[in-house]
Design a protein around this motif. Structure first.
Motif, PDB file in Angstrom:
ATOM      1  N   GLN A 128       9.401 -60.427 -88.518  1.00 22.04           N
ATOM      2  CA  GLN A 128       8.397 -59.240 -88.712  1.00 22.04           C
ATOM      3  C   GLN A 128       7.708 -59.074 -87.551  1.00 22.04           C
ATOM      4  OE1 GLN A 128       8.689 -56.689 -91.310  1.00 22.04           O
ATOM      5  NE2 GLN A 128       7.320 -55.512 -90.207  1.00 22.04           N
ATOM      6  N   MET A 132      -0.066 -57.539 -89.489  1.00 20.80           N
ATOM      7  CA  MET A 132      -0.012 -57.262 -90.993  1.00 20.80           C
ATOM      8  C   MET A 132      -1.149 -57.764 -91.409  1.00 20.80           C
ATOM      9  SD  MET A 132       3.789 -58.837 -91.708  1.00 20.80           S
ATOM     10  CE  MET A 132       3.904 -58.869 -93.152  1.00 20.80           C
ATOM     11  N   ASP A 136      -0.259 -58.745 -97.084  1.00 19.48           N
ATOM     12  CA  ASP A 136       1.235 -58.676 -96.637  1.00 19.48           C
ATOM     13  C   ASP A 136       1.888 -59.650 -96.132  1.00 19.48           C
ATOM     14  OD1 ASP A 136       1.063 -55.904 -97.682  1.00 19.48           O
ATOM     15  OD2 ASP A 136       0.094 -55.132 -95.641  1.00 19.48           O
ATOM     16  N   TRP A 140       5.122 -60.962 -97.828  1.00 18.57           N
ATOM     17  CA  TRP A 140       6.393 -61.154 -97.043  1.00 18.57           C
ATOM     18  C   TRP A 140       6.926 -62.525 -97.004  1.00 18.57           C
ATOM     19  CZ3 TRP A 140       7.320 -63.533 -92.309  1.00 18.57           C
ATOM     20  CH2 TRP A 140       8.612 -63.076 -91.538  1.00 18.57           C
TER      21      TRP A 140
END
Length: 147
Positions: A128, A132, A136, A140
């Motif tokens: 990713q 973030m 999150d 994730w």
């Protein structure tokens, strides 16, 4: 019957420890340096210590590829540290400074920073790019380990 064990690399001296599953949740210490195997904070890795954590540990590894000049990287750092407190000991969180370890950045084709890369069993399972928040990062990571 032998007791099941996991291999855990120490975040301090980078020694591989055999940890019986029965001791997993009892705040285990490293057999060599006697410091905690899980400190609830990300470990800074260079190229050689990265290899040890990636290939010699049974604990999934979540790596934040970052650089000191990157504003979003600095903004995400406290969230990443907080996520470490939530995810350890199930996941080891680590930081790789792409300025100090350009070989790793090139090897994993890091094109933008920050980039999170999740490894399990020595191989990449998710990635990713972009900053973030703590929640999150945790969601994730758990979602990709469960899937």
């Amino acid at each position: 019957m032998t007791e099941s064990t996991l291999h855990v690399v120490c975040p301090h001296c980078h020694t591989t420890n055999r940890l019986p599953l029965a001791h997993w949740s009892s705040a285990p210490d490293c057999g060599r340096c006697h410091r905690p195997l899980f400190a609830g904070q990300p470990v800074a890795l260079d190229e050689s210590s990265f290899e040890r954590h990636l290939l010699r540990s049974d604990v999934p590894l979540l790596v934040d590829f970052w650089a000191p000049w990157c504003g979003p990287c600095r903004m995400m750092a406290p969230a990443f540290e907080a996520a470490a407190r939530q995810l350890e000991p199930q996941v080891r969180l680590a930081k790789v400074n792409t300025e100090e370890a350009p070989g790793l950045a090139a090897r994993y084709q890091i094109r933008s920073i920050p980039t999170l890369v999740l490894f399990s069993g020595g191989r990449e399972v998710a990635r990713q790019a972009g900053a973030m928040g703590q929640g999150d990062i945790v969601r994730w990571t758990r979602a990709h380990l469960a899937g």
